[in-house]
Motif scaffolding. Sequence first.
Motif, mmCIF file in Angstrom:
data_model
loop_
_atom_site.group_PDB
_atom_site.id
_atom_site.type_symbol
_atom_site.label_atom_id
_atom_site.label_comp_id
_atom_site.label_asym_id
_atom_site.label_seq_id
_atom_site.Cartn_x
_atom_site.Cartn_y
_atom_site.Cartn_z
ATOM 1 N N GLY A 55 0.805 -1.207 0.000
ATOM 2 C CA GLY A 55 0.000 0.000 0.000
ATOM 3 C C GLY A 55 0.838 1.256 0.000
ATOM 4 O O GLY A 55 0.608 2.186 -0.795
ATOM 5 N N PHE A 56 1.855 1.310 0.868
ATOM 6 C CA PHE A 56 2.676 2.522 0.940
ATOM 7 C C PHE A 56 3.676 2.611 -0.207
ATOM 8 O O PHE A 56 4.182 3.689 -0.509
ATOM 9 C CB PHE A 56 3.362 2.601 2.291
ATOM 10 N N ALA A 57 3.979 1.483 -0.842
ATOM 11 C CA ALA A 57 4.756 1.549 -2.092
ATOM 12 C C ALA A 57 3.932 2.244 -3.171
ATOM 13 O O ALA A 57 4.451 3.058 -3.952
ATOM 14 C CB ALA A 57 5.159 0.148 -2.539
ATOM 15 N N LEU A 58 2.624 1.939 -3.218
ATOM 16 C CA LEU A 58 1.741 2.634 -4.160
ATOM 17 C C LEU A 58 1.625 4.115 -3.808
ATOM 18 O O LEU A 58 1.529 4.961 -4.698
ATOM 19 C CB LEU A 58 0.357 1.978 -4.148
ATOM 20 N N VAL A 59 1.651 4.423 -2.511
ATOM 21 C CA VAL A 59 1.632 5.834 -2.099
ATOM 22 C C VAL A 59 2.834 6.558 -2.677
ATOM 23 O O VAL A 59 2.721 7.671 -3.213
ATOM 24 C CB VAL A 59 1.634 5.944 -0.560
ATOM 25 N N MET A 60 3.994 5.942 -2.591
ATOM 26 C CA MET A 60 5.216 6.561 -3.096
ATOM 27 C C MET A 60 5.144 6.791 -4.601
ATOM 28 O O MET A 60 5.603 7.814 -5.109
ATOM 29 C CB MET A 60 6.422 5.688 -2.752
ATOM 30 N N VAL A 61 4.536 5.852 -5.327
ATOM 31 C CA VAL A 61 4.424 5.979 -6.787
ATOM 32 C C VAL A 61 3.340 6.986 -7.169
ATOM 33 O O VAL A 61 3.575 7.894 -7.971
ATOM 34 C CB VAL A 61 4.114 4.605 -7.419
ATOM 35 N N TRP A 62 2.167 6.846 -6.588
ATOM 36 C CA TRP A 62 1.031 7.681 -6.976
ATOM 37 C C TRP A 62 1.144 9.118 -6.491
ATOM 38 O O TRP A 62 0.630 10.032 -7.142
ATOM 39 C CB TRP A 62 -0.269 7.058 -6.470
ATOM 40 N N SER A 63 1.810 9.338 -5.361
ATOM 41 C CA SER A 63 1.916 10.711 -4.851
ATOM 42 C C SER A 63 2.814 11.578 -5.718
ATOM 43 O O SER A 63 2.764 12.802 -5.632
ATOM 44 C CB SER A 63 2.466 10.697 -3.423
ATOM 45 N N LYS A 64 3.613 10.966 -6.586
ATOM 46 C CA LYS A 64 4.480 11.719 -7.478
ATOM 47 C C LYS A 64 3.787 12.112 -8.789
ATOM 48 O O LYS A 64 4.307 12.894 -9.569
ATOM 49 C CB LYS A 64 5.741 10.910 -7.807
ATOM 50 N N ARG A 65 2.606 11.561 -9.001
ATOM 51 C CA ARG A 65 1.873 11.870 -10.221
ATOM 52 C C ARG A 65 1.128 13.178 -10.054
ATOM 53 O O ARG A 65 0.576 13.474 -9.004
ATOM 54 C CB ARG A 65 0.882 10.743 -10.560
ATOM 55 N N THR A 66 1.125 13.985 -11.081
ATOM 56 C CA THR A 66 0.479 15.295 -11.010
ATOM 57 C C THR A 66 -0.943 15.273 -11.511
ATOM 58 O O THR A 66 -1.708 16.205 -11.276
ATOM 59 C CB THR A 66 1.267 16.317 -11.846
ATOM 60 N N GLU A 67 -1.327 14.191 -12.207
ATOM 61 C CA GLU A 67 -2.691 14.158 -12.716
ATOM 62 C C GLU A 67 -3.669 13.835 -11.608
ATOM 63 O O GLU A 67 -3.319 13.271 -10.590
ATOM 64 C CB GLU A 67 -2.808 13.107 -13.835
#
Length: 406
Positions: free
Chosen positions: A393-405
């Motif tokens: 879950g927090f690995a996805l947080v790290m990936v998704w939080s960097k997306r600007t869309e």
Amino acid sequence: MAHSAVAAVLRRAHLAGVSSLAGGRPHRADRVSLLPLAISPPHVSWQQGSGVAARRRVWASASGSFEQDSIGEDAVLPSQVVEESKVDLLKILKSANSIIPHIVLGSTILALVYPPSFTWFTTRYYAPALGFLMFAVGVNSSLTDFIEAIKRPDAIAAGYIGQFIIKPLLGFLFGTVAVTLFNLPTALGAGIMLVSCVSGAQLSNYATFLTDPHMAPLSIVMTSLSTATAVFVTPTLSYMLIGKKLPVDVKGMMSSIVQIVVAPIAAGLLLNRFLPRLCASIQPFLPPLSVFVTALCVGSPLAINIKAVLSPFGLAIVLLLFAFHTSSFVAGYLLAGTWFRKSVDVKALQRTISFETGMQSSLLALALANKFFPDPLVGVPPAVSVVLMSLMGFALVMVWSKRTEV
């Protein structure tokens, strides 16, 4: 005559300077050079400084422009250094959430290498720890956010379907695979199914808050609904999938909802509403404390159940639960993408419902396994699930939080 000529030059310079200023307010120069009559009066220009509170002395040059003396715009005063250091510290504290995936991984390794570092954090501390995370979400939210979340019944319904229909089906699938294909004890298959029958995890709310803060209230409403109805749904699902009817304590579970979710969030909302200054003063310290609490919630179950995790069938359980959680995250993401494909915030909804489907209250499953199943192997999958769910879950947080869309 000489005195009259000098006076004329001063009057002309003064009038020209005044006419060039916006708002017609005169500014004083410390020294003004006297120019010959043949040279036009100097043009006065003023520029906004860098914000450093210092009295600047200017000189009028023959070209008519003002230049700063030794105390220039680039000068840095001691007070400015202190202020910048304070701002940098606040930035570091507020950005602590960005290292949660690394902290979760580090706590997992530490729990495997040296279990006593987490065994002191027993199950009695889980409820206060999760309550603190909910308080952190409440402090950064408002009552309006929750009112708006309740106005989206379609999103709440999608999260509920992912939680109590799609996920139990996946749990039944991987639990059956564990027994039939991997030849694992039946108790381990039952443990995987039990994990899929419980309500959503409060960590999913925190993960949503880190990725899409405006979606955190919606995630909290989803989890609260699934937790409130779990007193009826979880025993029913466990009976259908495992063949064992669990006598769940309805009163105790409702009390846990109030303690872990309702009360902490209400306290955070009230603090934000009526004591904004106090709220602003503690906000920078909540992220690092939340990171610490999350690490404890991940490392403790693994350390306490370390013998079962490192048993001969431990690797098979890890692989099966990894596949189960991966399928749940993907299923939730695809479900929201199909359901809300025409919505403006479809991406944010996909991430939110993915967290809601892929992350569940494995701690509750562990408690149920220890209380109602005589075979201790039933509690192994929930203990492993806590760690894998958090890491993924927090690995996805790290990936998704960097997306600007959105």
